[in-house]
Every structure is written in structure tokens, then in C-alpha cells.
Design an enzyme around this catalytic site. Structure first.
Site, mmCIF file in Angstrom:
data_model
loop_
_atom_site.group_PDB
_atom_site.id
_atom_site.type_symbol
_atom_site.label_atom_id
_atom_site.label_comp_id
_atom_site.label_asym_id
_atom_site.label_seq_id
_atom_site.Cartn_x
_atom_site.Cartn_y
_atom_site.Cartn_z
ATOM 1 N N GLY A 169 2.260 4.590 1.684
ATOM 2 C CA GLY A 169 2.450 3.191 2.056
ATOM 3 C C GLY A 169 3.306 2.461 1.042
ATOM 4 C CG ASP A 225 4.169 -7.047 4.168
ATOM 5 O OD1 ASP A 225 5.281 -7.208 4.708
ATOM 6 O OD2 ASP A 225 3.782 -5.966 3.707
#
Ligand code: ADP
Length: 303
Positions: A16, A129
Site C-alpha cells: 500500500g 485521501d
């Protein structure tokens, strides 16, 4: 080998923004969890403490539409965040060509997204985000927001990691103009982009640089007039753009209902002060008009 006397590490789920994510078994509950290993290597010691203090606040966020942060602990110089395990994410749903999303399904996904956001905004926590692969989907179809608050604690990810460019497509115009002070409106803009993506089945505004992203926004909605957004000219990276006319939302989203378009236009307001709030969006008639949102358990999902 057990982690923190509690977790049995299984396979890697993926790489990630902040580091590797593992699948693990929580021996305390027998449940499956996802552990995010966050590299803190290059940062100063002090950041660890700040991060841990802020992480503690995130542990307090508990809502059916927010991924639960079960545990957080430092281990061998890395910070480990333990989350409930989720089957899939909204990006996989949108991308799967075998899945048909009905207007009721889209309404359900958007409603769950906004409910999660509303809970956090009430507690003055911004996501910052939002993107479809941060909207995780559980085994019973529930959508939950992941990575809440991490962008603020660990810094804007896309400046540090190149693979993170997709977040740009969900970025509000005030962020693209370099706003240092911004509010919950950035999450509303991103949610609008996700709403648009559910309708179109492809990312709506796909800029390949920050400048190009603004260009894509202006090509869709027209260059903002200072009468529409008075504070725009004071933003750090503001530059005057050549006039471009906007397109009608109806021509951009031919298959959307009038209610859907009305809500979308309010979420895509240029001036963050004029943009609809998440709470107001949830009260919009789009959510009370027919068809009602699909029950989460009945939503179509990838195999
Ligand atoms: P990114 O930062 O690019 O959004 P993440 O760090 O959130 O990526 O996740 C990396 C990978 O781990 C992805 O493939 C994602 O599907 C998986 N993942 C993250 N969180 C979970 C979770 N709670 N349950 C299951 N898989 C997860």
C-alpha cells in the site's frame, strides 16, 4: 510466530501507500485481520510519538461505515496498524465488467460512503485521501471507509510515493490550488468523483499532473469565475486560466436521474464554502426518492 503475543501472520495482501499489508489471524478473537506495516525509518523519533498519539484518536472512531482500527503497536522500528479484514473494495466492483450496477445499487454505495464520512466529520476528522480502493466491502456487502486520518498523520502520500498518483483524480480544486487550510469539503469533492465514477464506470476526471487535473476539472465544469469562488484568487498556487466554458451535467451523465444530477452539482461546487456538507448531502431528496438504496447484503459483488 506471534506478533505482540496476539497475531499470526499469514500472506501478504498487497503493497500500500505506507507499506506492506498482511493478512493475519487474531488469536484473541479467532477472526481475520489486515495488518498494515508502516515504515517509520526515515522519520525522526518524535514523529513516532505524535503518530501514536494521533493513532489513539483514530481508535476511538467507531461506526458501521468506518474500518475499525483494532490495535496499533510499534514493532522493530515499524508501526503496525491492525484493521478488520475486508473481502473486496469499491474499485474492484466498478472495474468488474460482469457487474451491473443499478441506480439503487449506486445510491446504496454512495449512502454508505457519506454515512462513514458524516460520522468522522462530526468528530472533526477529515479523510483527505478518498478513492474507490479505500472504500472496502465486507462479507455482508457493507461498505467501510479505510485509511481515515492517515493522510494527515503520515503526510500527503502522493508526494512521496509515485504509485499513489490515482489519488489526484479525487482531489478538490482548492487542494490543487495549494490551499494549506482546507476543510471537510475536500472529502465531499472526492465523494462526488466517486459518485460520478459509479455512474460512468470509469474515473471521471483523469488528470496526469496537478495542472492537467485542474484542466480536466475546468473542461468539465468551466473555469471558475471569481464571483463563483471569491477566495480562489488568494490561494497560493492560483494562476489565471484561459476561459473555458463548462458542459452541462446532463450531457456528462446522460443516464443519471434529475435528483442524482442535482446532488452531484451541489457536491461539485467550486467554492468549498458553497459546497454541500456531507450531512446535507445525506438529507438530499436523492436518498428519499425512488428507488430506495439496495440492502447491502443484496449488492452485486465480484466472485
Ligand atoms: P493503498 O495505500 O494503495 O490504498 P492499502 O495500503 O490500503 O493500499 O492496501 C494495500 C493492499 O492491502 C490492497 O490490495 C488492499 O486491498 C489490501 N487491504 C488493505 N486494507 C485491507 C483490509 N482491511 N482488509 C483486506 N485487505 C486490505
Amino acid at each position: 510466530k506471534k506478533f505482540a503475543d496476539r497475531y499470526l501472520k499469514r500472506e501478504v495482501l498487497g503493497e500500500g501507500t505506507y507499506g506492506v499489508v498482511y493478512k493475519a489471524i487474531d488469536t484473541k478473537t479467532g477472526g481475520t485481520v489486515a495488518i498494515k506495516k508502516i515504515r517509520l525509518g526515515k522519520q525522526k523519533e518524535g514523529v513516532n510519538f505524535t503518530a501514536l498519539r494521533e493513532i489513539k484518536l483514530l481508535k476511538e472512531l467507531k461506526d458501521p461505515n468506518i474500518i475499525e482500527l483494532i490495535d496499533a503497536f510499534p514493532h522493530k522500528g515499524n508501526l503496525h496498524l491492525v484493521f478488520e479484514f475486508m473481502e473486496t473494495d469499491l474499485e474492484a466492483v466498478i472495474r468488474d465488467r460482469n457487474i451491473v450496477l443499478s441506480p439503487a445499487d449506486i445510491k446504496s454505495y454512495l449512502q454508505m460512503t457519506l454515512k462513514g464520512l458524516a460520522y468522522c466529520h462530526k468528530k472533526w476528522v477529515l479523510h483527505r485521501d478518498m478513492k474507490p480502493n479505500n472504500l472496502l466491502i465486507g462479507s455482508r456487502g457493507q461498505l467501510k471507509l479505510a485509511d481515515f486520518g492517515l493522510a494527515r498523520i503520515f503526510g500527503s502520500p502522493d508526494r512521496r510515493f509515485t504509485h499513489q498518483v490515482f489519488a489526484r483524480w479525487y482531489r478538490a480544486p482548492e487542494l490543487l490550488f495549494g490551499a494549506k487550510q482546507y476543510g471537510p469539503g475536500v472529502d465531499v469533492w472526492a465523494a462526488a468523483c466517486i459518485f460520478a465514477e459509479l455512474l460512468l464506470r470509469r474515473p471521471f476526471l483523469q488528470g496526469n499532473s496537478d495542472i492537467d487535473q485542474l484542466g480536466k476539472i475546468f473542461a468539465a465544469f468551466g473555469t471558475p469565475k471569481s464571483s463563483q469562488w471569491p477566495d480562489m484568487v488568494y490561494l497560493p498556487d492560483y494562476v489565471e486560466y484561459q476561459f473555458v466554458p463548462g458542459q452541462s451535467l446532463r450531457s456528462l451523465f446522460p443516464m443519471a436521474s434529475d435528483d442524482a444530477l442535482d446532488l452531484l452539482s451541489k457536491m461539485f461546487m467550486y467554492d468549498p464554502k458553497a459546497r454541500i456538507s456531507v450531512q446535507q448531502a445525506l438529507e438530499h431528496r436523492y436518498f428519499s426518492s425512488v428507488p430506495p438504496p439496495t440492502e447491502p447484503a443484496l449488492l452485486p459483488r465480484p466472485p
